[in-house]
Design a protein around this motif. Structure first.
Motif, mmCIF file in Angstrom:
data_model
loop_
_atom_site.group_PDB
_atom_site.id
_atom_site.type_symbol
_atom_site.label_atom_id
_atom_site.label_comp_id
_atom_site.label_asym_id
_atom_site.label_seq_id
_atom_site.Cartn_x
_atom_site.Cartn_y
_atom_site.Cartn_z
ATOM 1 N N VAL A 70 0.844 -1.203 0.000
ATOM 2 C CA VAL A 70 0.000 0.000 0.000
ATOM 3 C C VAL A 70 0.877 1.251 0.000
ATOM 4 N N ALA A 71 1.986 1.225 0.739
ATOM 5 C CA ALA A 71 2.896 2.376 0.755
ATOM 6 C C ALA A 71 3.476 2.629 -0.636
ATOM 7 N N VAL A 72 3.905 1.574 -1.303
ATOM 8 C CA VAL A 72 4.464 1.724 -2.652
ATOM 9 C C VAL A 72 3.388 2.190 -3.621
ATOM 10 N N LEU A 73 2.243 1.532 -3.614
ATOM 11 C CA LEU A 73 1.172 1.894 -4.545
ATOM 12 C C LEU A 73 0.633 3.289 -4.261
ATOM 13 N N GLY A 74 0.559 3.653 -2.985
ATOM 14 C CA GLY A 74 0.105 4.999 -2.638
ATOM 15 C C GLY A 74 1.061 6.064 -3.138
ATOM 16 N N SER A 75 2.354 5.799 -3.020
ATOM 17 C CA SER A 75 3.330 6.796 -3.472
ATOM 18 C C SER A 75 3.431 6.844 -4.996
ATOM 19 N N ALA A 76 3.045 5.776 -5.664
ATOM 20 C CA ALA A 76 3.126 5.732 -7.133
ATOM 21 C C ALA A 76 1.802 6.080 -7.801
ATOM 22 N N TYR A 77 0.738 6.290 -7.014
ATOM 23 C CA TYR A 77 -0.588 6.527 -7.572
ATOM 24 C C TYR A 77 -0.548 7.634 -8.615
ATOM 25 N N LEU A 79 -1.668 -8.602 -1.138
ATOM 26 C CA LEU A 79 -2.516 -7.810 -2.031
ATOM 27 C C LEU A 79 -3.980 -8.214 -1.899
ATOM 28 N N HIS A 80 -4.224 -9.514 -1.818
ATOM 29 C CA HIS A 80 -5.607 -9.982 -1.645
ATOM 30 C C HIS A 80 -6.189 -9.474 -0.330
ATOM 31 N N MET A 81 -5.392 -9.506 0.731
ATOM 32 C CA MET A 81 -5.858 -9.000 2.026
ATOM 33 C C MET A 81 -6.179 -7.510 1.934
ATOM 34 N N MET A 82 -5.317 -6.747 1.300
ATOM 35 C CA MET A 82 -5.511 -5.301 1.204
ATOM 36 C C MET A 82 -6.680 -4.947 0.287
ATOM 37 N N MET A 83 -6.966 -5.807 -0.691
ATOM 38 C CA MET A 83 -8.117 -5.562 -1.561
ATOM 39 C C MET A 83 -9.419 -5.674 -0.783
ATOM 40 N N THR A 84 -9.471 -6.519 0.246
ATOM 41 C CA THR A 84 -10.703 -6.671 1.025
ATOM 42 C C THR A 84 -11.018 -5.429 1.843
ATOM 43 N N ARG A 85 -10.056 -4.524 1.959
ATOM 44 C CA ARG A 85 -10.236 -3.289 2.734
ATOM 45 C C ARG A 85 -10.199 -2.036 1.859
ATOM 46 N N ASP A 86 -10.310 -2.225 0.545
ATOM 47 C CA ASP A 86 -10.273 -1.122 -0.432
ATOM 48 C C ASP A 86 -8.962 -0.340 -0.393
ATOM 49 N N LEU A 87 -7.899 -0.999 0.044
ATOM 50 C CA LEU A 87 -6.591 -0.350 0.070
ATOM 51 C C LEU A 87 -5.829 -0.588 -1.232
ATOM 52 N N VAL A 88 -6.192 -1.625 -1.953
ATOM 53 C CA VAL A 88 -5.580 -1.987 -3.228
ATOM 54 C C VAL A 88 -6.697 -2.367 -4.187
ATOM 55 N N GLU A 89 -6.543 -1.954 -5.443
ATOM 56 C CA GLU A 89 -7.473 -2.341 -6.506
ATOM 57 C C GLU A 89 -6.722 -3.173 -7.534
ATOM 58 N N GLY A 115 -5.901 1.650 -3.721
ATOM 59 C CA GLY A 115 -7.351 1.685 -3.668
ATOM 60 C C GLY A 115 -7.876 2.981 -3.084
ATOM 61 N N GLU A 116 -9.178 3.065 -3.029
ATOM 62 C CA GLU A 116 -9.860 4.277 -2.575
ATOM 63 C C GLU A 116 -9.464 4.692 -1.162
ATOM 64 N N ALA A 117 -9.259 3.744 -0.280
ATOM 65 C CA ALA A 117 -8.960 4.055 1.118
ATOM 66 C C ALA A 117 -7.458 4.137 1.420
ATOM 67 N N ALA A 118 -6.617 3.955 0.417
ATOM 68 C CA ALA A 118 -5.168 3.882 0.656
ATOM 69 C C ALA A 118 -4.598 5.164 1.257
ATOM 70 N N ALA A 119 -4.935 6.313 0.699
ATOM 71 C CA ALA A 119 -4.353 7.574 1.179
ATOM 72 C C ALA A 119 -4.728 7.825 2.641
ATOM 73 N N MET A 120 -5.986 7.642 2.985
ATOM 74 C CA MET A 120 -6.424 7.865 4.361
ATOM 75 C C MET A 120 -5.754 6.859 5.309
#
Length: 164
Positions: A20-27, A77-87, A100-105
């Protein structure tokens, strides 16, 4: 008295936070599983790219167990997808993942010194590698793999010599 288990950095939760940290910074960029597996390793070993001090202590052999790490990252990734942190994106080029939608927050809510250092390194890493196309990134990782193989063979040889 309860037994304390050694702290691990390689469970799905820890790998998920790193992803999530990597994907959030690369969004809004997205990455495939192979790239995210490499980023998972590089994020805690930034010194191999002449970057900040490594986040995790060094080990005698730096070789990432690619298949093991890949499975951990995939589960994360599958775990984080269940929390809308990764798409997950499915396209003509295959499957890729983005924040995902909730990653930044979620990332903003994490403020421990370790997590702050992790987020700083994620920003540094995604910035450092942003100009690499797929071929250049693959070549860089191949060079690391070649170096790790030599390192492993040297350590194995020393072990064989001392057993004699």
């Amino acid at each position: 008295m309860t037994d304390l288990k050694p702290m691990t950095f390689n469970g799905p939760l820890e790998a998920g936070i790193r992803a999530v940290a990597v994907l959030g910074s690369a969004y809004p960029n997205s990455f495939d599983i192979q790239t995210l597996t490499a980023y998972d390793y590089l994020l805690v070993r930034t010194s191999v790219l002449d970057g900040p001090e490594d986040l995790h202590p060094s080990a005698p052999i730096q070789t990432p167990a690619t298949e093991v790490r890949r499975k951990i990252v995939q589960n994360a990734l599958h775990m984080m997808m269940t929390r809308d942190l990764v798409e997950r994106d499915v396209g003509a080029e295959g499957i890729s993942y983005r924040a995902g939608e909730a990653a930044a927050m979620f990332l903003e809510s994490l403020t421990t010194p370790y997590i702050c250092a992790l987020k700083e390194r994620a920003e540094w890493l995604t910035d450092r590698l942003s100009d690499y196309d797929e071929a250049a990134f693959d070549e860089m990782m191949r060079e690391f793999f070649d170096r790790w193989m030599v390192e492993f063979q040297d350590v194995q040889k020393v072990g064989e010599d001392s057993a004699s």
